[in-house]
Design an enzyme around this catalytic site. Structure first.
Site: not given
Ligand code: F6P
Length: 544
Positions: A359, A390, A511
């Site tokens: 990431e 394994h 998202k």
């Molecule tokens: O979708 C990726 C992300 O933004 C990550 O970078 C982060 O760790 C995770 O989602 C959770 O985000 P949050 O802590 O804002 O819920």
């Protein structure tokens, strides 16, 4: 945005490309008896020994990588990171995870003057919560003491706390032994439903861990748990007060959700999600192992920060680990990297590092906004080494892909050994496998006496590069140092590639589209989609 020339135009980059072309024709077996090399490619800092003598690196390559680090001003970039410059260029903010593990009396530059105070306040708040839980003074709505703590979070709000809590379970003090930790991350409800069947609402505390407090996965799980709690006790105010803690950089959203002021623990926009286990996001770790051991974890990370800042590149563990990774990925074109802890306690480390590395450095635009065509982060995955032997080691030994590996093992076994002396043998077996596998990956058939007599399908090609990281023993301090080592490895790679390791714009579109897909599946939208998606939607609708 910086106006540095594209990296491939740096003289040392070109030189390393030539060295890489020559190295592609060589085999690691050539280096097998070179003791000088073994000495030069082994460095130590505190509880960690890093051995890179099984990398496809010779001394001219090592010199070249160190010169490249100078040409990219790695030491200057490290200073910028730690003093709080706005190194996260696309979000115009610092990435000050190192401030989370500073000593209470340390000071940063003026722009960050309040930070250490804020960090101390947050640690104090964590400390109070841990103490109330340990002394059974945090009571549920019925007056019974809390016995189960559920962390609801995903990505950086899950991986670090889960990884460290499992790794350090032998450090759980007697005061915390009545507290069971649980982690719920996935959006699908399968982890959650198991807990709904086993937990008692009266004695369960939920930590909603989300930097943004907008992540649908986390909010969906939190909403369901709240509903479940309200089914057994319908006084919403009491339920929220006694059973929900919020940990977020978005106080307004926590408040809106209903978390009372006393139960809202802040952290800050200048902490990246995947760099946040040192903040209040680490509360599950602190509850599990106690505040003193949590501070040891911070101390280990602080030790590595100082090492990274003050040690010349030639002996700097994170810098050398990062430069080696750049060499493998960019110059040798090795696009897969396996993380192989030879210790079951580190079973969640590979997933943690997958997020940290991919990431952060899965990027294809440089800090000047230019598309780049050199390979950046490899695909990082892994498994407890002895289990991986394994599962996917066949591919490492005889497949067609070049893969680099990190072998990670504690030298000394764990505390349980004193109760069960025969566990010493188990630990020796694990170490033997760790050393054996990296040896075979390096030398291939040369490990055998009679390789010519074997049929071709029994030959081992070798020449798979690896590093070995030995920890003195696995403790909160050494784990803190190890994780900070990897954080700084990732930063080193980003500096050499001239990319921003602190944003993650690539995860946003998914998202948004998931939101619209959810409306379609719920029958609230008839938006047109592409043909392959429509076909899958039809299949789902028809079988419902
Ligand atoms: O979708 C990726 C992300 O933004 C990550 O970078 C982060 O760790 C995770 O989602 C959770 O985000 P949050 O802590 O804002 O819920």
């Amino acid at each position: 945005m910086t106006s540095q020339p594209p990296r491939p135009e740096l003289p040392e980059w070109l030189h390393l490309q030539q060295l890489a072309n020559a190295m592609q024709k060589r085999h690691l077996r050539e280096f097998a008896q070179d003791t000088r090399r073994a000495r030069h490619l082994r460095v130590e800092a505190g509880p960690i020994i890093l051995d890179m003598s099984r990398q496809r690196i010779d001394l001219p390559v090592l010199d070249g990588l160190i010169r490249l680090a100078e040409q990219c001003d790695l030491p200057g970039a490290v200073q910028k990171l730690i003093r709080g410059d706005r190194v996260n260029l696309t979000e115009n903010r610092p990435a000050l995870h190192t401030a989370l593990r500073q000593t209470a009396d340390s000071a940063l530059l003026p722009e960050q003057q309040n930070i250490i105070g804020d960090v101390n306040n947050s640690l104090a708040m964590m400390s109070r919560i841990v103490e109330r839980l340990q002394t059974r003074q945090w009571l549920g709505y019925s007056g019974a003491a809390i016995s189960d703590v559920v962390n609801i979070g995903v990505g950086g709000s899950d991986h670090g706390p889960l990884m460290a809590s499992v790794a350090l379970r032998e450090f759980v003090p007697a005061e915390s032994s009545h507290l069971n930790m649980h982690f719920v991350s996935s959006i699908d409800g399968t982890q959650l439903s198991v807990l709904l069947d086993t937990l008692c609402p009266e004695t369960t505390l939920f930590l909603i861990s989300s930097k943004s407090f907008t992540t649908p996965d986390t909010l969906a799980n939190a909403n369901l748990f709240l509903k479940w709690m309200l089914e057994s006790h319908d006084n919403r105010t009491t339920v929220l007060q006694c059973h929900f803690i919020g940990i977020s950089a978005n106080d307004a959203k926590m408040q809106q959700w209903g978390i009372p002021a006393d139960n809202r623990i802040p952290f800050w926009e200048w902490v990246g999600g995947r760099y946040s286990m040192w903040s209040a996001i680490g509360l599950p770790i602190a509850i599990h192992i106690g505040m003193n051991q949590f501070r040891e974890l911070l101390a280990g990370a602080r030790f590595m920060d100082t090492h990274f800042l003050e040690t010349p590149v030639t002996a700097n563990l994170p810098a050398l680990l990062g430069l080696t990774a750049v060499w493998n990925a960019t110059f040798l074109g090795i696009s897969a990297h396996a993380v192989l802890p030879y210790d079951g306690r580190l079973k969640h480390l590979p997933a943690y590092l997958s997020q940290l590395e991919m990431e952060s450095n899965g990027k294809s635009v440089d800090n000047a906004g230019r598309s780049i065509d050199y390979p950046t982060s490899p695909i990082v995955w892994g498994e407890v080494g002895s289990n991986a032997q394994h599962t996917f080691f066949q591919l490492l030994h005889q497949g067609t892909h070049d893969v680099s590996c990190d072998f990670i093992a504690p030298i000394h076994r764990y505390r349980g050994e004193t109760h069960h002396p025969s566990l010493q043998d188990q630990h020796r077996l694990a170490l033997a496998n760790c050393l054996a596998q990296s040896r075979v990956l390096m030398l291939g058939d040369d490990c055998m006496d009679n390789s010519e007599k074997l049929p071709v399908w029994r030959h081992y090609k070798g020449n798979q590069p690896s590093s070995t990281l030995l920890l003195e023993e696995l403790t909160p301090f050494s784990l803190g140092a190890l994780i900070a080592l990897y954080e700084h490895k990732v930063y080193t790679m980003a500096v050499i590639w001239n990319i921003n390791p602190f944003d993650q714009w690539g995860v946003e579109l998914g998202k948004v589209i998931a939101d619209s897909m959810n409306s379609i599946l719920a029958g609230k939208s008839s938006a047109t989609v592409d043909a392959p998606t429509q076909q899958l939607l039809d299949a789902i609708q028809q079988s419902r």
